[in-house]
Scaffold this motif. Structure first.
Motif, PDB file in Angstrom:
ATOM      1  N   LYS A 114       0.829  -1.201   0.000  1.00 56.61           N
ATOM      2  CA  LYS A 114       0.000   0.000   0.000  1.00 56.61           C
ATOM      3  C   LYS A 114       0.869   1.259   0.000  1.00 56.61           C
ATOM      4  O   LYS A 114       0.564   2.235  -0.701  1.00 56.61           O
ATOM      5  N   ARG A 115       1.938   1.237   0.787  1.00 56.87           N
ATOM      6  CA  ARG A 115       2.834   2.389   0.830  1.00 56.87           C
ATOM      7  C   ARG A 115       3.578   2.556  -0.500  1.00 56.87           C
ATOM      8  O   ARG A 115       3.732   3.661  -1.014  1.00 56.87           O
ATOM      9  N   ARG A 116       4.030   1.445  -1.052  1.00 62.33           N
ATOM     10  CA  ARG A 116       4.732   1.482  -2.333  1.00 62.33           C
ATOM     11  C   ARG A 116       3.808   1.978  -3.446  1.00 62.33           C
ATOM     12  O   ARG A 116       4.195   2.778  -4.301  1.00 62.33           O
ATOM     13  N   GLN A 117       2.581   1.533  -3.423  1.00 55.95           N
ATOM     14  CA  GLN A 117       1.593   1.946  -4.411  1.00 55.95           C
ATOM     15  C   GLN A 117       1.324   3.440  -4.314  1.00 55.95           C
ATOM     16  O   GLN A 117       1.217   4.127  -5.336  1.00 55.95           O
ATOM     17  N   MET A 118       1.227   3.940  -3.085  1.00 56.79           N
ATOM     18  CA  MET A 118       0.993   5.367  -2.898  1.00 56.79           C
ATOM     19  C   MET A 118       2.189   6.186  -3.388  1.00 56.79           C
ATOM     20  O   MET A 118       2.019   7.259  -3.979  1.00 56.79           O
ATOM     21  N   ARG A 119       3.382   5.677  -3.158  1.00 60.67           N
ATOM     22  CA  ARG A 119       4.582   6.381  -3.615  1.00 60.67           C
ATOM     23  C   ARG A 119       4.627   6.431  -5.141  1.00 60.67           C
ATOM     24  O   ARG A 119       4.990   7.450  -5.739  1.00 60.67           O
ATOM     25  N   LEU A 128      -0.496  10.399 -10.236  1.00 65.71           N
ATOM     26  CA  LEU A 128      -1.805   9.770 -10.209  1.00 65.71           C
ATOM     27  C   LEU A 128      -2.560  10.047  -8.911  1.00 65.71           C
ATOM     28  O   LEU A 128      -3.613   9.442  -8.667  1.00 65.71           O
ATOM     29  N   THR A 129      -2.033  10.943  -8.088  1.00 63.89           N
ATOM     30  CA  THR A 129      -2.640  11.160  -6.773  1.00 63.89           C
ATOM     31  C   THR A 129      -4.048  11.725  -6.881  1.00 63.89           C
ATOM     32  O   THR A 129      -4.903  11.444  -6.051  1.00 63.89           O
ATOM     33  N   GLY A 130      -4.308  12.517  -7.910  1.00 66.56           N
ATOM     34  CA  GLY A 130      -5.646  13.080  -8.070  1.00 66.56           C
ATOM     35  C   GLY A 130      -6.468  12.363  -9.121  1.00 66.56           C
ATOM     36  O   GLY A 130      -7.544  12.814  -9.489  1.00 66.56           O
ATOM     37  N   PRO A 170       1.416   3.457   8.619  1.00 62.41           N
ATOM     38  CA  PRO A 170       0.462   4.285   7.853  1.00 62.41           C
ATOM     39  C   PRO A 170       0.455   3.894   6.380  1.00 62.41           C
ATOM     40  O   PRO A 170       1.485   3.507   5.823  1.00 62.41           O
ATOM     41  N   ASP A 171      -0.720   4.016   5.768  1.00 61.36           N
ATOM     42  CA  ASP A 171      -0.839   3.650   4.358  1.00 61.36           C
ATOM     43  C   ASP A 171      -0.072   4.599   3.453  1.00 61.36           C
ATOM     44  O   ASP A 171       0.441   4.189   2.409  1.00 61.36           O
ATOM     45  N   ILE A 172      -0.015   5.864   3.830  1.00 59.77           N
ATOM     46  CA  ILE A 172       0.686   6.875   3.031  1.00 59.77           C
ATOM     47  C   ILE A 172       1.982   7.245   3.748  1.00 59.77           C
ATOM     48  O   ILE A 172       1.935   7.669   4.904  1.00 59.77           O
ATOM     49  N   PRO A 173       3.145   7.082   3.123  1.00 59.00           N
ATOM     50  CA  PRO A 173       4.396   7.511   3.765  1.00 59.00           C
ATOM     51  C   PRO A 173       4.347   8.985   4.134  1.00 59.00           C
ATOM     52  O   PRO A 173       3.758   9.799   3.411  1.00 59.00           O
ATOM     53  N   LYS A 174       4.940   9.297   5.262  1.00 56.02           N
ATOM     54  CA  LYS A 174       4.863  10.665   5.768  1.00 56.02           C
ATOM     55  C   LYS A 174       5.462  11.670   4.801  1.00 56.02           C
ATOM     56  O   LYS A 174       4.909  12.755   4.588  1.00 56.02           O
ATOM     57  N   ASP A 175       6.608  11.321   4.191  1.00 56.01           N
ATOM     58  CA  ASP A 175       7.242  12.263   3.272  1.00 56.01           C
ATOM     59  C   ASP A 175       6.374  12.515   2.046  1.00 56.01           C
ATOM     60  O   ASP A 175       6.302  13.635   1.536  1.00 56.01           O
ATOM     61  N   ILE A 176       5.670  11.472   1.583  1.00 51.57           N
ATOM     62  CA  ILE A 176       4.789  11.646   0.421  1.00 51.57           C
ATOM     63  C   ILE A 176       3.604  12.536   0.791  1.00 51.57           C
ATOM     64  O   ILE A 176       3.196  13.406   0.012  1.00 51.57           O
TER      65      ILE A 176
END
Length: 920
Positions: free
Chosen positions: A395-400, A407-409, A851-857
């Motif tokens: 999930k974290r890798r996918q979000m990164r 693709l965030t939006g 967390p699903d989303i890395p803090k730096d991202i």
């Protein structure tokens, strides 16, 4: 904050006509997304080589359509008529001229309508006059009509019918810049602006450690050119415009595909699809740019899964080595293997089997300890937590990746109805029209009642297919029982001594062959059942197909294993009262070491066989075979030898490649493998190692297949792996339960613990084997079931032993289940409940902590939004400043003109000066 001298991409102004592109054009345009990005930088002039460009050598071929071409014949054939239509259409295109970036689509239509020699669609009467008759001629007419509409949309076409592949014509399609810009707005593609910013890096010790790790891992990264530093990122902005959906008629064209890019393919082959770079990371960014986000996500997921298998493999090997190191110290196996052991066991089958010594099971008992030892529980808990860590890490890798790929939006557009669904709706509307004698104005749709027959057929067929799997498993059981009896009757002592190993191995191989065959059958059945349901959208169709295929293949792969783990040896009965099948075959028992060893054999053969034969041999062999057949067929007829030697154009070469059939087979084989790794890992700790070795090859094998064996897939956007994530999560949850039952009921872990802490006189494992064996008086055998060779051991046997918890024949309740059985059963059930809840609680804690989303991202996304707003605000301020400056210049010019003409008095000059000072 820095700026880069780069052209800023502005959205193409909306066309007044709002005419939308056909569905296949969306694929062409999205394939051209990367061409649009690439066009931001200067490119070298390229000549028309290998069919990658039009005849002018300037316009690149973005997409290819193929269609059947009739062989030359006498008279004016329909092909000649079609050729005339094609030449007329090309001439019309040339008269219209190339489209420039400022033209409006409505202008093209008006231009086309104003030219009577370039009709948008020719009347059927004209076609009949041109001898276009029959089914093929109708297809030719539809092709010309369709191609005319493509030109209306701004695409440029060029036909090739005289090719080195007889009977195949090609339509080469080029998407000009203005079309790319317009469709980029339609598809809401994110494009980089000229604004870039520096990504904040960690400071202090963390930064130093990260830098050191990067230097150490530098040799493992592919030699792919980086377009910009990792700490510099472009601000991106999303285009926005809705699109409608059009369908491409089936049968009119035989194939549709974008062309492979030679330079990119070469780079991908050298740095990705080559077995010599197996130790390197994948160039995921390059894969995504060439194949699109959907395929890029698959290889990113496969790469992460393979990386996560490394620690699991290491721990699994340690568990196995621990078993090897302690096998000589294992008291139960020492008791079984002791030469002075004089325990006589009851026959394993009726009549032909004889009494045997427990010491002959020494090899099986020692081998079982390799997989059934105290570390088994620890490894099961570890693998459950490993699965949770893997899901969270992905999930974290996918979000990164979503952040890096802009693709965030991105939100998937509402899927348009499939042609089959719309056809059924149309049929339903027509039926209502006939009943009501007037046209129904409301939009019809298929209800659950309409689909009820299909749903019933799905349920019945799914149950039937699962029943077929159970029937085959039952057939293999009969094979084992009958083969064991036959081998015991053999005159060869070697054969009789290796009955168990022979039967187990051959049965496992038979199961493997059946699994491989049924996998193909179940895949076709699942597709047929999904078609019956008539799903509304392609996404719904794909998800239903995936779910059905997974269920059928899951049962196919794991039913034999589940039988061995949980049912074999538990429905046997006892000596003198055995359970029979068809009143002839006695149900098979487990060896004295337990069924865990046979479970391990079945797992290893099935897993390795599926990976080596189905996943690797079939995966690369079948596409090569189909390519060869397609190539041979193309050389029939008038294809001369010298023509064969000529070099094919790129679009002709790609025609021989296998069409891309989707990622479902790739995901499916990995999901089944994930099941092997997690579901029964308590009985096979080497499963992660075998999966790791397979996946190292699988990544390069899949890469080579995509690069050399398949036509280039149409790039598709996606921000996640879809339904596969939910299936993975479900398998991970089921794995906890299954491993709890394997430890409790299949292995001897619980009986050993109960004996050691409840029944052992000294708290050790001495006497455990004798504790698990019950007594039987041989005179109590049923008539006709006793052994034919009672003196096989050289002496008459009065009492034999068998593995079970039952009262002895001299007790008040002979052969009844003893209290030890109920004690062990209670502990087993308690262990399942405790193990399951503890492991699932720990998995939930892991899920909560990470967390699903890395803090730096998360911080960078927030920063980007602020910077983007700031950037556009500054742009607006700059425009306002320019307007004010122009206004001041106008006022000054007015004042000077008044002074020069002598028509301005002192008061008027003061007023103008005051106004200028206010503006400034």
């Amino acid at each position: 904050m820095t700026e880069e001298a780069e052209v800023e991409i502005n959205p193409y102004p909306k066309s007044g006509s709002e005419q939308q592109a056909p569905q296949f054009l969306r694929d062409v345009i999205f394939h051209g997304k990367f061409k649009l990005l690439k066009a931001l930088t200067p490119e070298e002039n390229t000549h028309c080589q290998n069919g990658l460009f039009f005849q002018d050598g300037q316009r690149r071929v973005d997409y290819v359509l193929t269609y059947p071409v009739k062989k030359p014949g006498g008279g004016r054939s329909s092909r000649q008529s079609v050729q005339l239509l094609a030449e007329n259409a090309v001439a019309c295109s040339l008269r219209r001229g190339p489209h420039n970036g400022g033209e409006d689509l409505r202008h093209h239509q008006a231009q086309r309508a104003g030219n009577p020699s370039c009709p948008q669609s020719l009347p059927m009467a004209d076609l009949e006059g041109g001898a276009l008759n029959g089914h093929e001629d109708h297809k030719a007419f539809r092709r010309e009509e369709f191609e005319g509409k493509l030109r209306d949309m701004g695409l440029e076409l060029e036909k090739e019918e005289v090719t080195k592949i007889p009977g195949v014509g090609f339509v080469k399609i080029h998407a000009p810049w203005n079309v790319l810009c317009r469709e980029a707005e339609f598809m809401k593609l994110k494009m980089p602006t000229k604004k870039v910013y520096e990504v904040k890096q960690s400071s202090g010790i963390v930064e130093k450690i990260s830098s050191l790790v990067s230097k150490v891992l530098e040799p493992l990264h592919p030699q792919v050119e980086e377009h910009q530093p990792k700490n510099i990122k472009h601000l991106s902005h999303t285009f926005s415009r809705e699109k409608q959906h059009f369908l491409l008629g089936s049968g009119v064209y035989t194939a549709a595909y974008p062309l492979h890019d030679v330079s990119s393919i070469h780079l991908l082959y050298e740095e990705w699809a080559n077995y010599s770079v197996f130790y390197k990371y994948q160039p995921i960014g390059l894969v995504r740019k060439y194949f699109g986000e959907k395929i890029g996500l698959y290889f990113a997921w496969l790469g992460l899964y393979t990386q996560m298998l490394i620690p699991a493999s290491v721990v699994g090997v340690i568990v196995f080595l621990y078993g090897c190191a302690t096998v000589d110290d294992n008291i139960p196996s020492m008791e079984i293997c002791h030469p002075k052991n004089n325990i006589t066991m009851c026959p394993l089958c009726d009549r032909v089997c004889s009494y045997w010594k427990l010491s002959t099971a020494c090899g099986t008992a020692r081998a079982s300890h390799l997989f059934d030892n105290p570390t088994t529980v620890f490894f099961s808990i570890f693998m459950a937590l490993w699965a949770a860590m893997f899901m969270e890490h992905w999930k974290r890798r996918q979000m990164r990746l979503n952040y890096e790929w802009d693709l965030t939006g991105f939100e998937e557009e509402e899927d348009h109805p499939r042609a089959e669904y719309e056809f059924k709706v149309m049929q339903k509307s027509l039926r209502k029209d006939k009943k009501s004698h007037h046209k129904v104005s409301t939009m019809e749709k298929l209800t659950c009642r309409d689909r009820l027959p299909a749903y019933m057929a799905n349920i019945v067929m799914m149950l039937l297919m699962i029943g077929v799997t159970f029937a085959i498993v039952f057939g293999v059981i009969l094979y084992r029982i009958s083969t064991k009896a036959a081998l015991h009757m053999s005159s060869s002592s070697i054969t009789r001594n290796h009955v168990q190993l022979t039967v187990k191995t051959t049965a496992a191989i038979i199961n493997l062959v059946v699994i491989l065959i049924l996998d193909e059958v179940y895949g076709a059945v699942a597709r047929w059942l999904t078609v019956l349901e008539i799903p509304k959208t392609d996404k719904s169709f794909e998800e239903r197909l995936i779910f059905k295929t997974f269920i059928l293949k899951f049962f196919n792969a794991f039913t034999p294993i589940i039988y061995i783990a949980f049912f074999r040896g538990r429905l046997v009965g006892r000596p003198g009262s055995y359970l029979y099948v068809f009143e002839s075959y006695r149900m098979e028992e487990c060896a004295h070491g337990g069924c865990l060893m046979e479970l391990c054999i079945q797992l290893s053969i099935t897993m390795l066989g599926k990976q080596l034969i189905q996943n690797n041999l079939f995966e690369i062999g079948i596409p090569k075979l189909k390519k060869l057949i397609r190539f041979i067929r193309s050389k029939q007829g008038a294809f001369q030898e010298e023509e064969r030697q000529k070099k094919l154009q790129r679009y002709e070469t790609d025609h021989f490649l296998e069409p891309f059939a989707g990622l479902t087979p790739e995901y499916m084989e990995m999901i089944i493998q994930f099941g092997f790794v997690t579901l029964f890992v308590a009985s096979f700790p080497l499963a992660p190692l075998f999966a790791l070795l397979n996946n190292i090859i699988e990544i390069r094998l899949d890469a080579k297949k995509f690069v050399t064996e398949l036509r280039r897939p149409v790039a598709a956007r996606a921000k996640d792996i879809g339904i596969w994530y939910n299936i993975l999560k479900g398998v991970a949850k089921v794995a906890v339960i299954i491993n709890a039952f394997v430890i409790s009921f299949t292995s001897d872990f619980i009986p050993r613990m109960v004996y050691q802490y409840t029944y052992s006189p000294d708290g050790s494992m001495h006497g455990f084997v004798n504790h698990t064996l019950s007594y039987f008086n041989v005179s109590h055998f049923q008539e006709g079931k006793e052994t034919l060779d009672p003196l096989h051991l050289g002496y008459p046997v009065e009492i034999c032993r068998y593995k079970d918890y039952r009262e002895p024949p001299w007790s008040a309740t002979p052969y009844e289940i003893s209290k030890e059985f109920w004690t062990v059963l209670a502990v087993r059930l308690a262990f399942v409940i405790v193990f399951q809840n503890i492991v699932m609680l720990m998995s939930d804690i892991v899920d909560w902590l990470i967390p699903d989303i890395p803090k730096d991202i998360s911080l960078q996304i927030h920063k980007e939004k602020i910077l983007l707003v700031d950037h556009f605000m500054k742009e607006e301020q700059r425009k306002i400043h320019i307007l004010e400056k122009e206004q001041r210049e106008g006022e000054r010019e007015e004042g000077c003109e008044l002074i020069r003409s002598g028509r301005c008095d002192t008061n008027r000059l003061k007023t103008i000066a005051l106004e200028i000072s206010k503006i400034m």
